[in-house]
Design a protein around this motif. Structure first.
Motif, PDB file in Angstrom:
ATOM      1  N   ASN A  24      39.712  30.126  39.016  1.00 17.17           N
ATOM      2  CA  ASN A  24      41.074  29.739  38.645  1.00 17.17           C
ATOM      3  C   ASN A  24      41.877  30.940  38.171  1.00 17.17           C
ATOM      4  OD1 ASN A  24      40.443  27.097  39.236  1.00 17.17           O
ATOM      5  ND2 ASN A  24      40.032  26.518  37.120  1.00 17.17           N
ATOM      6  N   LEU A  25      41.208  31.855  37.489  1.00 15.44           N
ATOM      7  CA  LEU A  25      41.865  33.060  36.993  1.00 15.44           C
ATOM      8  C   LEU A  25      42.314  33.959  38.149  1.00 15.44           C
ATOM      9  CD1 LEU A  25      42.430  34.822  34.373  1.00 15.44           C
ATOM     10  CD2 LEU A  25      40.262  35.922  34.878  1.00 15.44           C
ATOM     11  N   ALA A  26      41.428  34.112  39.124  1.00 12.65           N
ATOM     12  CA  ALA A  26      41.710  35.027  40.240  1.00 12.65           C
ATOM     13  C   ALA A  26      42.661  34.430  41.266  1.00 12.65           C
ATOM     14  CB  ALA A  26      40.400  35.425  40.923  1.00 12.65           C
ATOM     15  N   ASP A  27      42.657  33.096  41.395  1.00 11.90           N
ATOM     16  CA  ASP A  27      43.464  32.415  42.415  1.00 11.90           C
ATOM     17  C   ASP A  27      44.919  32.348  41.956  1.00 11.90           C
ATOM     18  OD1 ASP A  27      44.438  30.875  44.460  1.00 11.90           O
ATOM     19  OD2 ASP A  27      43.514  29.003  43.777  1.00 11.90           O
ATOM     20  N   SER A  28      45.718  33.299  42.378  1.00  5.38           N
ATOM     21  CA  SER A  28      47.097  33.415  41.878  1.00  5.38           C
ATOM     22  C   SER A  28      47.966  32.240  42.285  1.00  5.38           C
ATOM     23  CB  SER A  28      47.729  34.715  42.385  1.00  5.38           C
ATOM     24  OG  SER A  28      47.776  34.727  43.806  1.00  5.38           O
ATOM     25  N   ASP A 111      36.555  38.769  29.826  1.00  9.74           N
ATOM     26  CA  ASP A 111      36.599  37.821  28.712  1.00  9.74           C
ATOM     27  C   ASP A 111      37.929  37.908  27.963  1.00  9.74           C
ATOM     28  OD1 ASP A 111      34.101  36.920  29.312  1.00  9.74           O
ATOM     29  OD2 ASP A 111      33.052  38.218  27.872  1.00  9.74           O
ATOM     30  N   ALA A 112      38.407  39.123  27.734  1.00 10.26           N
ATOM     31  CA  ALA A 112      39.675  39.298  27.022  1.00 10.26           C
ATOM     32  C   ALA A 112      40.839  38.709  27.821  1.00 10.26           C
ATOM     33  CB  ALA A 112      39.922  40.779  26.759  1.00 10.26           C
ATOM     34  N   LEU A 113      40.807  38.910  29.169  1.00 10.80           N
ATOM     35  CA  LEU A 113      41.871  38.365  30.006  1.00 10.80           C
ATOM     36  C   LEU A 113      41.848  36.841  30.023  1.00 10.80           C
ATOM     37  CD1 LEU A 113      41.689  40.857  33.004  1.00 10.80           C
ATOM     38  CD2 LEU A 113      43.662  40.511  31.527  1.00 10.80           C
ATOM     39  N   LEU A 114      40.643  36.260  30.053  1.00 15.38           N
ATOM     40  CA  LEU A 114      40.512  34.806  30.022  1.00 15.38           C
ATOM     41  C   LEU A 114      41.092  34.241  28.729  1.00 15.38           C
ATOM     42  CD1 LEU A 114      36.957  34.115  31.504  1.00 15.38           C
ATOM     43  CD2 LEU A 114      39.064  33.007  32.235  1.00 15.38           C
ATOM     44  N   ALA A 115      40.713  34.851  27.604  1.00 13.28           N
ATOM     45  CA  ALA A 115      41.188  34.369  26.312  1.00 13.28           C
ATOM     46  C   ALA A 115      42.703  34.479  26.203  1.00 13.28           C
ATOM     47  CB  ALA A 115      40.516  35.160  25.190  1.00 13.28           C
ATOM     48  N   LYS A 116      43.255  35.616  26.673  1.00 12.71           N
ATOM     49  CA  LYS A 116      44.702  35.827  26.609  1.00 12.71           C
ATOM     50  C   LYS A 116      45.441  34.818  27.474  1.00 12.71           C
ATOM     51  CE  LYS A 116      48.260  39.248  27.759  1.00 12.71           C
ATOM     52  NZ  LYS A 116      48.523  40.576  28.355  1.00 12.71           N
ATOM     53  N   SER A 117      44.925  34.584  28.677  1.00 13.23           N
ATOM     54  CA  SER A 117      45.579  33.676  29.605  1.00 13.23           C
ATOM     55  C   SER A 117      45.580  32.251  29.073  1.00 13.23           C
ATOM     56  CB  SER A 117      44.885  33.733  30.966  1.00 13.23           C
ATOM     57  OG  SER A 117      45.514  32.878  31.882  1.00 13.23           O
ATOM     58  N   LEU A 118      44.455  31.826  28.483  1.00 10.55           N
ATOM     59  CA  LEU A 118      44.371  30.484  27.932  1.00 10.55           C
ATOM     60  C   LEU A 118      45.313  30.311  26.742  1.00 10.55           C
ATOM     61  CD1 LEU A 118      40.526  29.922  28.201  1.00 10.55           C
ATOM     62  CD2 LEU A 118      42.293  28.643  29.409  1.00 10.55           C
ATOM     63  N   LEU A 120      48.176  31.832  26.337  1.00  6.04           N
ATOM     64  CA  LEU A 120      49.567  31.857  26.772  1.00  6.04           C
ATOM     65  C   LEU A 120      50.005  30.564  27.450  1.00  6.04           C
ATOM     66  CD1 LEU A 120      49.875  35.504  28.145  1.00  6.04           C
ATOM     67  CD2 LEU A 120      50.879  34.586  26.056  1.00  6.04           C
ATOM     68  N   ASN A 121      49.182  30.081  28.393  1.00  7.84           N
ATOM     69  CA  ASN A 121      49.655  28.921  29.167  1.00  7.84           C
ATOM     70  C   ASN A 121      48.621  27.822  29.350  1.00  7.84           C
ATOM     71  OD1 ASN A 121      47.947  30.070  31.070  1.00  7.84           O
ATOM     72  ND2 ASN A 121      49.617  31.115  32.145  1.00  7.84           N
ATOM     73  N   GLY A 122      47.481  27.956  28.756  1.00  5.87           N
ATOM     74  CA  GLY A 122      46.480  26.886  28.859  1.00  5.87           C
ATOM     75  C   GLY A 122      45.750  26.839  30.174  1.00  5.87           C
ATOM     76  N   ARG A 123      46.174  27.668  31.144  1.00  7.05           N
ATOM     77  CA  ARG A 123      45.492  27.714  32.447  1.00  7.05           C
ATOM     78  C   ARG A 123      45.141  29.140  32.762  1.00  7.05           C
ATOM     79  NH1 ARG A 123      46.470  29.395  37.457  1.00  7.05           N
ATOM     80  NH2 ARG A 123      45.481  28.328  39.207  1.00  7.05           N
ATOM     81  N   PRO A 124      43.880  29.410  33.128  1.00  7.52           N
ATOM     82  CA  PRO A 124      43.519  30.787  33.455  1.00  7.52           C
ATOM     83  C   PRO A 124      44.360  31.325  34.605  1.00  7.52           C
ATOM     84  CG  PRO A 124      41.570  29.399  33.289  1.00  7.52           C
ATOM     85  CD  PRO A 124      42.751  28.495  33.250  1.00  7.52           C
ATOM     86  N   GLN A 125      44.983  32.479  34.366  1.00  5.39           N
ATOM     87  CA  GLN A 125      45.710  33.153  35.455  1.00  5.39           C
ATOM     88  C   GLN A 125      45.824  34.620  35.119  1.00  5.39           C
ATOM     89  OE1 GLN A 125      49.689  31.836  36.340  1.00  5.39           O
ATOM     90  NE2 GLN A 125      49.481  32.503  38.454  1.00  5.39           N
ATOM     91  N   LEU A 126      45.406  35.457  36.021  1.00  2.95           N
ATOM     92  CA  LEU A 126      45.355  36.895  35.764  1.00  2.95           C
ATOM     93  C   LEU A 126      46.695  37.544  36.076  1.00  2.95           C
ATOM     94  CD1 LEU A 126      43.366  39.083  34.867  1.00  2.95           C
ATOM     95  CD2 LEU A 126      42.798  39.448  37.255  1.00  2.95           C
ATOM     96  N   ASP A 127      47.202  38.345  35.128  1.00  2.00           N
ATOM     97  CA  ASP A 127      48.476  39.025  35.333  1.00  2.00           C
ATOM     98  C   ASP A 127      48.413  39.878  36.597  1.00  2.00           C
ATOM     99  OD1 ASP A 127      49.382  37.945  33.012  1.00  2.00           O
ATOM    100  OD2 ASP A 127      48.902  39.701  31.776  1.00  2.00           O
ATOM    101  N   GLY A 128      49.468  39.782  37.373  1.00  2.94           N
ATOM    102  CA  GLY A 128      49.536  40.597  38.593  1.00  2.94           C
ATOM    103  C   GLY A 128      49.014  39.874  39.813  1.00  2.94           C
TER     104      GLY A 128
END
Length: 542
Positions: A24-28, A111-118, A120-128
């Motif tokens: 879910n994080l990687a799937d933009s 792990d840090a990106l997952l925590a930050k994304s959750l 911010l918006n409650g759904r995993p999403q990687l910046d960029g």
């Protein structure tokens, strides 16, 4: 039989939950498809070398779709984990490794990106990870940009083919009524359907038993016996539960690729059904079980539909065609010859299976094989020798006392070769789909040339009926003129007799004149758009 790349069922629930969050994080786009652009950014956190990641992608995207779904993504993660442990990546490694014990790979900073994304918006999403992989602008053969282009981005080769068909090929087919002369117009389900394998043969050659042998279980609607038991076309495909669906229901189901069968009428649809059941093999391949080919007048008098036409329709849709023979039924009837002839243009899909070979000893088998090759050589007019698999595809153990140790070893090797061939079908499905699409585009172009030439030959006022009769009677000369004028290959032209039969139902004067714009659009598609599509969805590490 499990196709490599579908390993999500071989990891624990906890690991699957982790991989789902990562995916879910990687799937933009959030569409369940991880494009090469997204994957390269995500995989970079593994700190593996580019050659290693290139191999990871190639093995995970074994079907060459140009994207990774969740099962393929899990396979990629397992491969990355194995590579981080120092293993040399190979297809054998996945088959021998205990995938349940493979821990998730180390992804630096994830792990840090997952925590930050959750947060911010409650759904995993990687910046960029916000752009899908677009297709490059369409250009003409001289390299100048065209004003027309795809509206938006596509995320797979299949999506690109759908868009190209709708925007480039379908207008040509509609203008010159290609669907009336060739196959019906394509729908989305024709592009999205699973690869199909059709079994053909005379009655009691083991077609139904062959499917049961591969599934290792019975399926709804299966009947086996020495008499002609299968009296209908049965499509065996994946489904949520075991059930049989009548032909009329399947033919109007928009999500199934069988709507074109309505052209064969209610008589055929009453002899057609779909057998659904949950099975890992059927998740990757659909089987088509056919009625046994009868002999002589039975074929024409007892069938209330165009049997040969239906076979030809399925042959165009299938990825592999298995011709089954029985050592005691090597005679190829006139009707079976007609059925095999209807496979014209699909020669590369044909495989021959000499089934029930354990019913004869080694010496007899040698003579049977020779007789079969001699018979096939008179029907299959190709310089290449057709591949023949020898075996006994049923659940009974091979009797070494009857066949001898050489026969038993031969059967085992041949059966393994056939299974490997079948396992390759899902991996080659995308390439096959592109191949069939290009073949269809060329056939539609030739059809347009023929129809526009016939229209040009019609008089403006008087003598139209006489001219039409003359053109139809001399259709071979028309084909030759079109071939010379446009420098086409004779082998790409349709059957003269079949074309005559359909053409006689139409008024040639009502056809369209040559529309160069439509022809040019298809030429651009073949010369630039399709190569560019394949280039954009190749291995992102190439």
């Amino acid at each position: 039989m499990v196709v490599s790349g579908q390993l999500s069922s071989y990891c624990s629930k906890e690991q699957k939950k982790i991989y789902q969050d990562w995916f879910n994080l990687a799937d933009s786009d959030g569409d369940g498809r991880l494009t090469g652009n997204d994957a390269t950014k995500f995989f970079a956190m593994s700190n593996l070398s580019r050659p290693e990641l290139k191999q990871v992608w190639a093995m995970a995207d074994s079907k060459r779709q140009g994207f990774l779904g969740l099962p393929e993504f899990i396979t990629a993660m397992q491969l990355i984990s194995l590579a981080q442990e120092g293993h040399e990546l190979s297809s054998v490694l996945l088959k021998t490794a205990d995938t349940e014990t493979i821990n998730p790979p180390v992804m630096e900073g994830l792990d840090a990106l997952l925590a930050k994304s959750l947060r911010l918006n409650g759904r995993p999403q990687l910046d960029g990870f916000t752009e899908a992989l677009p297709i490059a602008p369409l250009v003409n053969s001289k390299g100048a940009k065209k004003t027309q282009s795809f509206s938006g981005a596509v995320t797979s080769v299949t999506d690109g083919l759908k868009r190209l068909y709708t925007e480039k090929l379908k207008p040509l087919e509609v203008a010159y009524r290609f669907n009336d002369f060739g196959s019906p117009l394509l729908t989305n389900s024709d592009f999205d359907s699973k690869p199909m394998v059709m079994l053909l043969g005379q009655y009691s050659t083991g077609k139904t038993t062959f499917i049961k042998h591969l599934l290792r279980c019975n399926y709804p609607g299966a009947h086996i016996g020495p008499e002609p038991t299968t009296d209908r076309f049965i499509v065996v495909m994946s489904g949520p539960d075991e059930r049989s669906i009548p032909g009329n229901t399947i033919a109007v189901h928009a999500e199934m690729p069988f709507t074109g069968l309505t052209t064969f009428g209610g008589s055929f649809l009453s002899k057609f059904e779909c057998s659904q059941m949950p099975h890992p093999l059927l998740d990757n391949i659909t089987f088509v079980d056919t009625p046994g080919v009868l002999s002589g007048e039975k074929q024409r008098t007892q069938r209330s539909y165009d049997f040969t036409g239906v076979i030809s329709w399925f042959a165009a849709k299938c990825d592999m065609i298995l011709l089954l023979f029985d050592p005691h039924k090597l005679d190829i009837s006139d009707e079976f010859k007609r059925v095999i002839s209807s496979l014209r243009g699909n020669d590369d899909k044909i495989r021959v299976v000499l089934n029930k070979a354990d019913q004869v000893d080694t010496q007899q088998l040698m003579r049977v094989y020779g007789a079969l090759m001699w018979s096939l050589g008179k029907i299959l007019n190709t310089p290449e020798v057709v591949r023949v698999y020898i075996g006994s595809f049923n659940d009974k153990p091979i009797d070494e006392a009857a066949t001898g140790p050489i026969g038993a070893d031969l059967f085992e090797r041949e059966q393994n070769d056939l299974l490997v061939d079948l396992m390759d079908i899902p991996r080659k499905a995308c390439d096959r789909r592109v191949n069939e699409f290009v073949k269809r585009a060329r056939a539609a172009k030739i059809h347009a040339y023929i129809i526009s030439h016939l229209k040009k030959e019609m008089p403006a006022l008087m003598g139209k009926a006489k001219t039409q009769r003359k053109l139809i009677d001399n259709l071979e000369d028309v084909f030759a003129k079109v071939q010379r004028e446009f420098h086409l290959h004779a082998g790409d032209f349709p059957s003269v007799e079949e074309f005559k039969e359909v053409l006689s139902r139409y008024n040639i004067d009502e056809f369209e004149k040559m529309k160069h714009k439509l022809i040019q659009a298809v030429d651009n598609m073949l010369g630039y758009d399709i190569p560019e599509l394949l280039k954009n969805f190749r291995n992102p590490y190439d």
